[in-house]
Each structure stands twice: as C-alpha cells, then as structure tokens.
Design an enzyme around this catalytic site. Structure first.
Site, mmCIF file in Angstrom:
data_model
loop_
_atom_site.group_PDB
_atom_site.id
_atom_site.type_symbol
_atom_site.label_atom_id
_atom_site.label_comp_id
_atom_site.label_asym_id
_atom_site.label_seq_id
_atom_site.Cartn_x
_atom_site.Cartn_y
_atom_site.Cartn_z
ATOM 1 N N SER A 80 0.907 -1.325 0.023
ATOM 2 C CA SER A 80 -0.008 0.050 -0.166
ATOM 3 C C SER A 80 0.801 1.211 0.141
ATOM 4 C CB SER A 80 -0.751 0.036 1.285
ATOM 5 O OG SER A 80 -2.171 -0.550 1.191
ATOM 6 N N ARG A 133 -4.523 -6.764 -6.907
ATOM 7 C CA ARG A 133 -3.481 -6.880 -5.901
ATOM 8 C C ARG A 133 -4.009 -7.740 -4.676
ATOM 9 N NH1 ARG A 133 -2.255 -1.225 -2.589
ATOM 10 N NH2 ARG A 133 -4.357 -1.461 -1.637
ATOM 11 N N TYR A 221 3.103 2.251 -13.635
ATOM 12 C CA TYR A 221 3.751 3.002 -12.773
ATOM 13 C C TYR A 221 4.870 2.427 -12.139
ATOM 14 C CZ TYR A 221 0.704 1.189 -9.304
ATOM 15 O OH TYR A 221 -0.224 0.121 -8.417
ATOM 16 N N LYS A 283 7.821 9.332 -5.087
ATOM 17 C CA LYS A 283 8.749 8.102 -4.839
ATOM 18 C C LYS A 283 10.253 8.690 -4.726
ATOM 19 C CE LYS A 283 5.286 5.319 -7.306
ATOM 20 N NZ LYS A 283 5.188 4.597 -8.324
ATOM 21 N N CYS A 404 -46.507 12.778 -20.740
ATOM 22 C CA CYS A 404 -47.629 12.485 -21.199
ATOM 23 C C CYS A 404 -48.818 12.190 -20.113
ATOM 24 C CB CYS A 404 -47.614 11.038 -22.001
ATOM 25 S SG CYS A 404 -47.478 9.685 -20.586
ATOM 26 N N CYS A 419 -42.552 5.227 -16.756
ATOM 27 C CA CYS A 419 -43.779 5.762 -17.194
ATOM 28 C C CYS A 419 -44.460 4.521 -18.028
ATOM 29 C CB CYS A 419 -43.859 7.198 -18.092
ATOM 30 S SG CYS A 419 -45.109 7.162 -19.279
HETATM 31 P P1 AMP Z 1 -3.777 2.737 -1.377
HETATM 32 O O1 AMP Z 1 -4.825 1.968 -1.963
HETATM 33 O O2 AMP Z 1 -4.564 4.189 -0.699
HETATM 34 O O3 AMP Z 1 -2.859 2.242 -0.251
HETATM 35 O O4 AMP Z 1 -2.866 3.408 -2.462
HETATM 36 C C1 AMP Z 1 -2.176 2.334 -3.069
HETATM 37 C C2 AMP Z 1 -2.644 2.135 -4.410
HETATM 38 O O5 AMP Z 1 -2.289 3.440 -5.304
HETATM 39 C C3 AMP Z 1 -1.820 1.348 -5.125
HETATM 40 O O6 AMP Z 1 -2.059 -0.020 -4.890
HETATM 41 C C4 AMP Z 1 -1.917 1.520 -6.612
HETATM 42 O O7 AMP Z 1 -2.998 0.799 -6.850
HETATM 43 C C5 AMP Z 1 -2.505 2.910 -6.633
HETATM 44 N N1 AMP Z 1 -1.696 3.834 -7.332
HETATM 45 C C6 AMP Z 1 -2.239 4.795 -8.372
HETATM 46 N N2 AMP Z 1 -1.280 5.464 -8.888
HETATM 47 C C7 AMP Z 1 0.030 5.092 -8.355
HETATM 48 C C8 AMP Z 1 1.371 5.460 -8.697
HETATM 49 N N3 AMP Z 1 1.660 6.504 -9.571
HETATM 50 N N4 AMP Z 1 2.264 4.873 -8.197
HETATM 51 C C9 AMP Z 1 1.953 3.843 -7.010
HETATM 52 N N5 AMP Z 1 0.687 3.418 -6.870
HETATM 53 C C10 AMP Z 1 -0.268 4.117 -7.563
HETATM 54 ZN ZN ZN Z 2 -45.035 9.249 -20.458
#
Ligand code: AMP
Ligand code: ZN
Length: 663
Positions: A80, A133, A221, A283, A404, A419
């Site tokens: 996450s 995931r 990504y 990142k 109508c 309707c």
């Molecule tokens: P969360 O679900 O809030 O824990 O956020 C993590 C999720 O953000 C990851 O599992 C990805 O699916 C999503 N995500 C969307 N855009 C990005 C990105 N540019 N880099 C990394 N994760 C991303």
């Molecule tokens: Zn009608």
C-alpha cells in the site's frame, strides 16, 4: 510455412497499429483498415488453429469465460502507500528520509490514478499473467479479462528483461464511463456510481467479451523484479519503450519544494485529465536509496501519496425536474444556481432516484453541497440544514409522467419509476425508434436520431414497424431531405432486413435485454415465436437470465401493440429467427477431416457438436488414430485421450476454435 509467416506479419502489423492507437493516441490507419486486417488475421487463424497464440491481437475481443478466478501468490509483494494531506506531512517525510539516507535525494512525482491495481507478468516479452492486488500477498488471476484491454501490450518491443512484473492501475476514463452509463440508462438500468468501482468490478466479470466492450485502460507506474535499472524515472522511460502506457505527466524533482509545486499544479489542473486522479504519488528516485529506506509492515518508506481534497461547493437547488428515457425510466435532475466547481460551471446535478432524494431529504429551495467525483455530472452529497427555509416541505416525488401525464409505476425492488405508457409517451416513442435504428441494433444507414424525431413529429411513423412503410414521396417534403438522402434512407431501411435475429431482438428495446442477453435468448430460442411462447420459469432457467429480465420479456410480449409490431416486422421481412443457413449449416467446409470429441462443452452439447461436424462434411470418430485430424477438447477430457493425441501429434482445438472453423 508461408501461411504461418503471413499470420506472424499480420499480428506484428496489428500490434503496432494497436500500440499507436491506444498507447500513443496517434493512429496511422483508419478504424476500417484496422478492422479489415484484423478480419483477415481472424480468418487465417480460424483456418489454421495450429498457429493459435494466446497473445494474438485477435484475442483482444475476449470470449474466454472464467468461472472461478484462481488465487495467485505475487512474486513481489504489492504494498500500500502511506498517505499525506499537507505540506507539513510531506516535509516530515523528507526529514525521516534524511535520517536514513545520505547525499542528494531526487523524487519522482506521478499522478495517483484512481482505479484498480494490477500486476502484470511478462516472460520473453509476452504477457503471461495479470493478477489483482488482493491482500498484497496474493490476488486473483484475471488474465483473460486484462488481455482485452487494448493499452496492455500482449507482446513487448525493445530490450525488455526475460521475466519481470510491472504494476499499474486499470482505469476507466471519464468519457468511456459516461458512454457506458448513457447506454445503461437507455436500457432502463441504474447507472454505475463511479469509474473506479466500475473498473475494478470489470476485472471480475466472468465473460471476457463483456470486459472487451468496456473502454478500460491500463496505466503503468512501476517495475518489479528488474535489477539493472537504477532509478524509478528510468524505469518509467524503459517501460514506455517496451510499449506500455506510462502517463507523460510523471516528472523528476530535486527538492520537496519542487514536489509541492507539482502537487499544487495538479490540484488545480486535475480535471483537465481524461481520467480520475485523487492525488500525487511521490517516490524516491534512486533504487539504491529505496533499498536503504525499506518498508514498514504495510508500505514502502520511500514513497508517499498526497491526497487531494474532494472539491465541494454549496449552491441553491432551484428546481427538481424529471427526464423520461426511451424505456420510460424517470431520472430526477437537480437544477442548480450556477456555481464554479473544479474549473467548470455546474448547473445540473444528478439525484439518481426517489430513494436518494428521500435519504438526503433534498428539497427545492435548499442550499445543497455539490461534489465532483468520478462522474462528469456532479452529484449532490448533502443539504445545509442550517439554511433551510422553516416552511419548506419534503419533496413529493413526481406521480405522473411529465411528458404524457400517465401515472408512474415503480416495481417492487426497483429503484427507478417508469412511465408505463410505452406506446403513447412521446419521448418513449421517439427514443425506441432511435434505439432500433442505432448502430449496435439495426444500424440503418442514412437514418439518424434527428430524422427519426422529424418523422415522428410529421406523423409519418409512430413505431419502428412503420419505418418499413415509408416511401420516398412521403419523406421528400421533410426539411433538409434531398432526393439522394431520401433514397439512402429507404435503401438503408430495406437493407436492415438482413440484420440477424439476435440484433433484431436487441433492437426491439425490451427493458433489460441488452446486446448480450439478446444474443443468449436468440441462441437458445432460435425464433421469436419460441421466445414469445417461453414461460417465465423457462427463461429464468437460462444461464444469466434473472427474474427481472424474465419478467420484462414476458411483460413486453404481453402487450398487444408490441406483439402487433413484431408481427408486422416479420411480414415486412425482418429476421425473426436464426437464419436457416446458420441453423442447418449444410456445407462441406470440413470435408476430408476426421474429428474426435472429448469432454464436456459449454456452448453446444456433444450431440450438437457431432451434428455440426457431420452437417459440414466432416467425419466423427470415437477414438484417436493417426487418421484423426482434430481433437475437440472440452472440460474434463479423459487423460488417456489427451496423452494419445499428444503422442500422435493430433491438433487439439477448443470448442471455440471449432465453432470458429464453421463461421
Ligand atoms: P492505497 O490503495 O491508498 O493504499 O494506495 C495504493 C494504491 O495506489 C496502489 O495499490 C496503486 O494501485 C495506486 N496507485 C495509483 N497510482 C499510483 C502510482 N503512480 N504509483 C503507485 N501506486 C499508485
Ligand atoms: Zn409518459
């Protein structure tokens, strides 16, 4: 050999055009040319199932059905992200990083795409698996569905590693989402709530052909299991070179201040993007520094999500009005005092249905909170009760059709009011004919939605059956109707008599009978008479046909006028049964070939399969020998048959492969 080469060339060519269209957004050939090439490939592949390839561009249309999604353990855990909501939190994060790593730290800023995460595995440049995931350790294998997403490369280009995973997000851009919802409302179905849930729901559909119809995209990504790329930013560039769709908005930054500028910019401009984003992901660029920082139990220490605040405004709800759709479904609309929200002026918001109005207790004259989520049409999320006029009364939902005057009905368990004056309510009359002629239905060339409205208003047609009585002289006096267009129109209507039964069934506009259901019903009942004679029970017993659909079909045919229209269409020559040709299929396509059938099949019974082979000139044998050309393999095929076929080098084909041979 020559054929195999031709197939390979076509695949390569189509793959490249697909890439230019869906990844680069720069098509070089027309859709028509593309379709022609695809069809050519399809035909070759059908004739030569021995050259089949899971990653052929023809597989994009789907067809594979997954009953149970298999659980797969991720090679590399899917973490996450930690969240932050302010400048201070980001600065704190930087301080923590500074304590662990030394020297210059660079950051990559990416948009946080709001969809469903996916991990794709590639081996030798080919997509082998796509897994959700799940809990981060293991997810569901949704490869068949993901293969249909056009921006997912099935084969890679350039100097890709032998084996690696790549992570991304499956999203549904606003435009496609709106289109899907418009179609649903048209069918009298509830629109989907937001693109994110629709995208993740799509991954778990059993029928991949349905997934293929949804305009999903995959934005990538990060790489996993790649060792020789030293930074995140280069990883993105490499992925782009290999053919992945990596959004160009990602940028390299050399300080947290620059990161904050990026965040501010996108907080302002995110609504210019074609898809939804709920934040920015920052990142640490250097992979070595990432390794030094490591992970907490749940998320990497080297990455941080910054979440945008949902945009909300308050404004006055001036009036609630109601729209009538083609199927008679009523949708309430909030008409607002115009307000600026997320860079656009908002005047209308969706109120969904009577329950929603009651739940929020919205009333005309209220000050309401409007939010722009994933939908293009903003929604009302609440009422500012402190500002409510003490004399205001709860909203009484509309009782009679605004068009109508007929009293509205609401069936038990349904969210929407309807309707019921199907054949006398003007927007339903016009809407139904417009649906009938539309591209996916009868696809009548030379006739558009506006002309239908003209024809209805001029009293020339009142239902779709009337189309077939139109004469050139009748329509020439219409506004903007030249000789040539009148001719085209009449020809177009004439040509629609060749449209196959399943599409006619869809065109009839029976509530809840969309393209897929129409196909199922046509295939099963084979003729309109048989469908009309079917009991509700018989209908429900069919796969994927629920009570709602069964009821709706019965309801449609219990209406005298509908039955009359169907009868008239039939008399005019519109296809009301599966064509005799398709049924009997007496050809010699398969002559000279011997087949062995083994296992259980989904679409046809073993007997039907036998009959199909014989009707088309083939021979059916009971055991495999050197004379067997094809083994048609179903589920639970006997292992000894399989072993024998493999030993003798018999071509093994699936039920689908076989049915395609007949097309
Ligand atoms: P969360 O679900 O809030 O824990 O956020 C993590 C999720 O953000 C990851 O599992 C990805 O699916 C999503 N995500 C969307 N855009 C990005 C990105 N540019 N880099 C990394 N994760 C991303
Ligand atoms: Zn009608």
């Amino acid at each position: 050999m020559e054929i195999e080469q031709k197939i390979q060339e076509l695949r390569k060519e189509l793959q490249e055009h697909n890439y230019k269209y869906y990844v680069l957004d720069k098509p070089e050939i027309s859709d028509y040319e593309f379709d022609m090439k695809l069809r050519e490939l399809q035909e070759l592949e059908e004739k030569h199932p021995e050259f089949q390839d899971e990653n052929s561009p023809t597989r994009r249309v789907g067809g594979a059905v997954t009953k149970n999604f298999e659980t797969v353990v991720h090679d590399h855990r899917m973490y996450s992200l930690s969240n932050s909501y302010s400048k201070e939190e980001l600065e704190d994060w930087e301080t923590r990083i500074r304590k662990i790593v030394e020297g210059k730290v660079e950051y990559v800023c990416e948009l946080k795409y709001d969809g469903a995460s996916i991990s794709l595995t590639y081996e030798n440049g080919e997509l082998v698996r796509a897994v959700t995931r799940g809990d981060g350790f293991q997810g569901d294998d949704v490869t068949n569905n993901v293969r249909t997403i056009r921006s997912v490369p099935l084969k890679l280009k350039g100097d890709y590693p032998d084996r690696f995973d790549i992570r991304g997000e499956i999203i549904l851009p606003y435009e496609g989402f709106a289109k899907m919802n418009a179609e649903r409302v048209d069918l009298g179905e509830e629109p989907y709530a937001n693109p994110r849930n629709t995208a993740s729901g799509s991954l778990k559909l059993q029928d991949s052909a349905e997934v293929a119809r949804r305009p999903l995209e995959c934005l990538l990504y990060s790489l996993a299991g790649v060792t020789n790329i030293p930074t995140q930013f280069e990883g993105l560039e490499k992925a782009r070179e290999w053919g992945f769709k990596v959004p160009p908005e990602s940028e390299l930054k050399s300080s947290i201040n620059e990161v904050l500028d990026y965040i501010n910019y996108w907080d302002q401009h995110r609504h210019d993007l074609p898809y939804e984003t709920d934040g920015v992901v920052v990142k640490v660029n250097s992979v070595q520094q990432q390794e030094e920082l490591g992970h907490t139990a749940k998320s990497p220490r080297w990455a941080m999500a910054y979440k945008f605040k949902a945009e909300q405004e308050s404004t006055k709800l001036e009036k609630i009005t109601y729209q009538v759709g083609r199927t008679g479904a009523i949708t309430p609309v909030a008409n607002l005092e115009p307000v600026q929200l997320a860079g656009t002026t908002v005047k209308r918001a969706s109120l969904h249905n009577a329950d929603q109005i009651e739940k929020l207790d919205v009333r005309e004259g209220d000050i309401v909170f409007v939010e722009k989520g994933g939908e293009i049409i903003p929604k009302i999320v609440g009422v500012d009760f402190t500002k409510r006029d003490p004399d205001s009364e709860p909203t009484q939902y509309l009782t009679n059709c605004p068009e109508c005057g007929t009293e509205l009905v609401r069936n038990e368990g349904e969210a929407l009011h309807y309707c019921p004056n199907t054949n006398g309510c003007p927007p339903q009359i016009t809407g139904r004919i417009q649906h009938y002629i539309s591209r996916k239905a009868m696809d009548i060339e030379g006739l558009g939605g506006e002309t239908v409205a003209l024809l209805v208003n001029a009293g020339l047609i009142n239902n779709y059956a009337d189309l077939y009585t139109l004469k050139k002289e009748d329509i020439l006096p219409l506004e903007r109707m030249a000789e040539k267009s009148a001719e085209n129109l009449i020809n177009g209507i004439e040509k629609s008599k060749e449209i196959p039964f399943e599409r006619v069934l869809f065109a009839l506009g029976i509530r809840y009978v969309g393209e897929t259901v129409a196909k199922k019903l046509a295939k099963h009942f084979k003729s309109i008479e048989a469908l009309m004679a079917a009991s509700e029970e018989e209908l429900i017993n069919l796969d994927e046909i629920g009570e709602r659909i069964a009821w709706s079909v019965k309801d449609f045919f219990s209406n005298e006028e509908n039955r009359e229209n169907v009868q008239r269409l039939k008399e005019y020559g519109v296809q009301m049964e599966i064509s005799a040709e398709k049924l009997a299929n007496q050809t010699d396509i398969l002559s000279g070939n011997t087949f062995v059938i083994s296992g259980v099949f989904e679409k046809v019974s073993r007997n039907e399969l036998k009959k199909l082979i014989e009707d088309n000139g083939g021979k059916v044998a009971s055991s495999i020998s050197s004379k067997t050309n094809y083994l048609v393999a179903g589920d639970n095929m006997g292992p000894s048959k399989l072993a024998k076929a493999e030993k003798l080098g018999t071509t093994i084909i699936s039920e689908d492969d076989f049915l395609k041979m007949l097309e």
